[in-house]
Design an enzyme around this catalytic site. Sequence first.
Site, PDB file in Angstrom:
ATOM      1  CB  VAL A 127      -0.938  -0.001   1.225  1.00  0.00           C
ATOM      2  CG1 VAL A 127      -1.706   1.312   1.307  1.00  0.00           C
ATOM      3  CG2 VAL A 127      -1.899  -1.180   1.170  1.00  0.00           C
ATOM      4  N   PRO A 128       1.083   1.866  -1.141  1.00  0.00           N
ATOM      5  CG  PRO A 128       0.868   2.697  -3.324  1.00  0.00           C
ATOM      6  CD  PRO A 128       0.311   1.667  -2.363  1.00  0.00           C
ATOM      7  CB  CYS A 129       1.541   5.315   2.805  1.00  0.00           C
ATOM      8  SG  CYS A 129       2.890   4.397   3.546  1.00  0.00           S
ATOM      9  CG  HIS A 130       6.233   5.454  -1.297  1.00  0.00           C
ATOM     10  ND1 HIS A 130       5.657   4.196  -1.233  1.00  0.00           N
ATOM     11  CD2 HIS A 130       6.728   5.586  -2.560  1.00  0.00           C
ATOM     12  CE1 HIS A 130       5.804   3.593  -2.399  1.00  0.00           C
ATOM     13  NE2 HIS A 130       6.441   4.415  -3.221  1.00  0.00           N
TER      14      HIS A 130
END
Length: 181
Positions: free
Chosen positions: A138-141
Site C-alpha cells: 500500500v504505497p503511502c509514500h
Amino acid sequence: MAAGEGYAFFSTPIGECGIAWRGDAIVGVQLPGATQAQGRARMAGRFAHLHEATPPAWVADAMRRIAALLEGEADDLRDLPLDMSAVPEFNRRVYEISRGIAPGRTLTYGDIALQLGDKGLARAVGQALGHNPFAPVVPCHRILGAGNSGTGFSAAGGVATKLKMLEIERAQLGGEPGLFD
C-alpha cells in the site's frame, strides 16, 4: 504455529524489510527500521503470534517484487493478496485508493479525501496512512501533503525515506517532470 504462516526479512536497496503472512494472504509488510535490530524487534513485536519462517514460494515472489520496486522497477503490486480483516473500514477504503496510484505518480491527502467524498477527510486519510501495515504494497509514500509537499511519513527516516522512495520511482506530479528531473 500453524503451517502456512510466519514472517521473514529480505534485503532491499533501502534496507532490510519484513513481511508476514497467514494462509494465502499477507498480514503485514514493514519498511526498514533505523537499524536492522530495531526493524527485527518491531516485526517480532507486531507479529508476536507468528515466528520467523522460510516463506512459501508465493511470499518469496512477493519479497522479490517488493525489492525490485525499491530498485526502481515499475510494479504496482496490486495483485498481492492482503489480509485486511484487522484493518478498520475507513482505512481499507484509503488503502484501496492508494493501491491504485501507479509507481512514479502521486496524489495528495486531499485528493484521496475527495475520492472518499469529503475534502475535510484529508487529516483522517493521513492518520489512516500513518497506520498502514502494508508499506510499500500500500504505497503511502506516493501520497503527499497539500501543494505536493513531502510531509508525513512514519517509517524510519521519515520524510527523507519517503522522498528517497519517490526518487527511486522517478516520481512525477501529474504531467510535470519528475520530482528529481
